[in-house]
Enzyme design. Sequence first.
Site, PDB file in Angstrom:
ATOM      1  N   ASP A   8       0.859  -1.170   0.000  1.00 53.12           N
ATOM      2  CA  ASP A   8       0.000   0.000   0.000  1.00 53.12           C
ATOM      3  C   ASP A   8       0.909   1.238   0.000  1.00 53.12           C
ATOM      4  O   ASP A   8       2.142   1.119   0.117  1.00 53.12           O
ATOM      5  CB  ASP A   8      -0.887  -0.041   1.248  1.00 53.12           C
ATOM      6  CG  ASP A   8      -1.745   1.190   1.410  1.00 53.12           C
ATOM      7  OD1 ASP A   8      -2.442   1.558   0.452  1.00 53.12           O
ATOM      8  OD2 ASP A   8      -1.710   1.782   2.496  1.00 53.12           O
ATOM      9  N   ALA A  28      -0.122   5.191   1.395  1.00 51.53           N
ATOM     10  CA  ALA A  28      -0.261   6.036   2.591  1.00 51.53           C
ATOM     11  C   ALA A  28      -0.318   5.176   3.853  1.00 51.53           C
ATOM     12  O   ALA A  28      -1.105   4.247   3.947  1.00 51.53           O
ATOM     13  CB  ALA A  28      -1.521   6.891   2.490  1.00 51.53           C
ATOM     14  N   ALA A  66     -13.223  10.142   9.566  1.00 57.54           N
ATOM     15  CA  ALA A  66     -12.620  10.054   8.238  1.00 57.54           C
ATOM     16  C   ALA A  66     -11.793   8.786   8.078  1.00 57.54           C
ATOM     17  O   ALA A  66     -11.645   8.275   6.960  1.00 57.54           O
ATOM     18  CB  ALA A  66     -11.747  11.277   7.976  1.00 57.54           C
ATOM     19  N   MET A 101     -11.067   3.855   5.757  1.00 55.61           N
ATOM     20  CA  MET A 101      -9.772   3.981   5.096  1.00 55.61           C
ATOM     21  C   MET A 101      -9.358   2.677   4.417  1.00 55.61           C
ATOM     22  O   MET A 101      -9.545   1.594   4.948  1.00 55.61           O
ATOM     23  CB  MET A 101      -8.706   4.391   6.101  1.00 55.61           C
ATOM     24  CG  MET A 101      -7.360   4.711   5.464  1.00 55.61           C
ATOM     25  SD  MET A 101      -7.451   6.113   4.328  1.00 55.61           S
ATOM     26  CE  MET A 101      -7.657   7.434   5.494  1.00 55.61           C
ATOM     27  N   LYS A 119     -11.457   6.097  -3.172  1.00 50.34           N
ATOM     28  CA  LYS A 119     -11.910   7.336  -2.558  1.00 50.34           C
ATOM     29  C   LYS A 119     -13.391   7.637  -2.792  1.00 50.34           C
ATOM     30  O   LYS A 119     -14.051   8.183  -1.904  1.00 50.34           O
ATOM     31  CB  LYS A 119     -11.031   8.505  -3.026  1.00 50.34           C
ATOM     32  CG  LYS A 119      -9.604   8.386  -2.520  1.00 50.34           C
ATOM     33  CD  LYS A 119      -9.569   8.270  -0.995  1.00 50.34           C
ATOM     34  CE  LYS A 119      -8.197   7.839  -0.496  1.00 50.34           C
ATOM     35  NZ  LYS A 119      -8.252   6.576   0.244  1.00 50.34           N
ATOM     36  N   HIS A 162     -14.978   5.505  -0.333  1.00 54.34           N
ATOM     37  CA  HIS A 162     -14.675   6.033   1.000  1.00 54.34           C
ATOM     38  C   HIS A 162     -15.676   7.139   1.368  1.00 54.34           C
ATOM     39  O   HIS A 162     -16.239   7.146   2.479  1.00 54.34           O
ATOM     40  CB  HIS A 162     -13.244   6.570   0.993  1.00 54.34           C
ATOM     41  CG  HIS A 162     -12.703   6.925   2.338  1.00 54.34           C
ATOM     42  ND1 HIS A 162     -11.368   6.830   2.646  1.00 54.34           N
ATOM     43  CD2 HIS A 162     -13.297   7.392   3.472  1.00 54.34           C
ATOM     44  CE1 HIS A 162     -11.175   7.207   3.884  1.00 54.34           C
ATOM     45  NE2 HIS A 162     -12.330   7.565   4.413  1.00 54.34           N
ATOM     46  N   ARG A 192     -10.469  -2.296  -3.358  1.00 53.67           N
ATOM     47  CA  ARG A 192     -10.557  -3.127  -2.172  1.00 53.67           C
ATOM     48  C   ARG A 192     -11.984  -3.172  -1.628  1.00 53.67           C
ATOM     49  O   ARG A 192     -12.737  -2.221  -1.838  1.00 53.67           O
ATOM     50  CB  ARG A 192      -9.617  -2.547  -1.099  1.00 53.67           C
ATOM     51  CG  ARG A 192      -8.177  -2.498  -1.538  1.00 53.67           C
ATOM     52  CD  ARG A 192      -7.399  -1.582  -0.619  1.00 53.67           C
ATOM     53  NE  ARG A 192      -6.004  -1.526  -1.052  1.00 53.67           N
ATOM     54  CZ  ARG A 192      -5.203  -0.505  -0.799  1.00 53.67           C
ATOM     55  NH1 ARG A 192      -5.656   0.545  -0.134  1.00 53.67           N
ATOM     56  NH2 ARG A 192      -3.961  -0.530  -1.199  1.00 53.67           N
ATOM     57  N   ASP A 217      -1.782  -1.092   5.908  1.00 53.78           N
ATOM     58  CA  ASP A 217      -2.114  -0.598   7.251  1.00 53.78           C
ATOM     59  C   ASP A 217      -3.617  -0.550   7.515  1.00 53.78           C
ATOM     60  O   ASP A 217      -4.033  -0.079   8.573  1.00 53.78           O
ATOM     61  CB  ASP A 217      -1.535   0.806   7.461  1.00 53.78           C
ATOM     62  CG  ASP A 217      -2.167   1.842   6.543  1.00 53.78           C
ATOM     63  OD1 ASP A 217      -2.151   1.626   5.315  1.00 53.78           O
ATOM     64  OD2 ASP A 217      -2.683   2.862   7.042  1.00 53.78           O
TER      65      ASP A 217
END
Length: 282
Positions: free
Chosen positions: A24, A26, A57, A61, A65, A68, A173, A199
């Site tokens: 990944d 970020a 927010a 994650m 986006k 998201h 994902r 993460d």
Amino acid sequence: MPHTPDAYRYTRQYHGPLQAVIFDWAGTLVDFGSFAPTQVLIDAFAGFGIDITLAEARVPMGLAKWDHIHALGRLTAVEARWRTRFGRGMSREDVDALYAAFMPLQIERVGEYSDPIPGAQAVLDGLRERHIRIGSCSGYPRVVMDRLLPHAAAQGVHVDHAVAADDLRPGGRPGPWMALANVIELGVTELAACVKVDDTVPGIAEGLSAGMWTVGLSLSGNEVGLTRAELAALDTDDRERRRLFAVDRLSRAGAHYVIDSIADLPVILDAIEVRLARGERP
């Protein structure tokens, strides 16, 4: 004698080395604490008169986006604020509008947050010395990745292949498609010889659904969600409490291993290769 399906069954075991690690971005390779996606989402919602917290927010994650933003709009507290302001729930058209507002901000500011995580360059260099190919994927769309990749490469973090969330028609994902696109591009011959490092919970699910070993990152990523300075300022007990919370979240998602950050990855790769040599699979 007629053949039966059992006559065609066989057991195939892979005993070779690792072929690829798929990262990944970020919270994993860059952006300690994963702030580029979250802070910009807060600002995008604020432009519509809706306040969301950093914790809110972070909940979805790892998703692409658009997804998201859609997931944020379904959070009970966020939906209530939206209804108070607009008199209705968030529609797909609202998600489109928020996404359109989010994208220019994300493109503009992704580099601001995306310094390499300590140890990232050394780990990538070590993988190349071991002839292990380096893939990557992200919840970022391609226009953001096109801004992020040269920024990261200029600081010593470069990969062999990168897949963005909107590169593939099936979606992102927690499906396996971005991870498997790396497998194809990198010429990997055995899924059990791949490791997905992430993460987030959706990122771990991605690796598992692709049939890979998975390694979760606790302290550097979204689950703890602190800058390096904020993390260093914690007392020992608080730091350990937050670390264990992240370990539990990622372990429950199915991660085979959970480590603090990418700097701890080499010893895990060694352990996985020992398991592969015994014929184990993810």
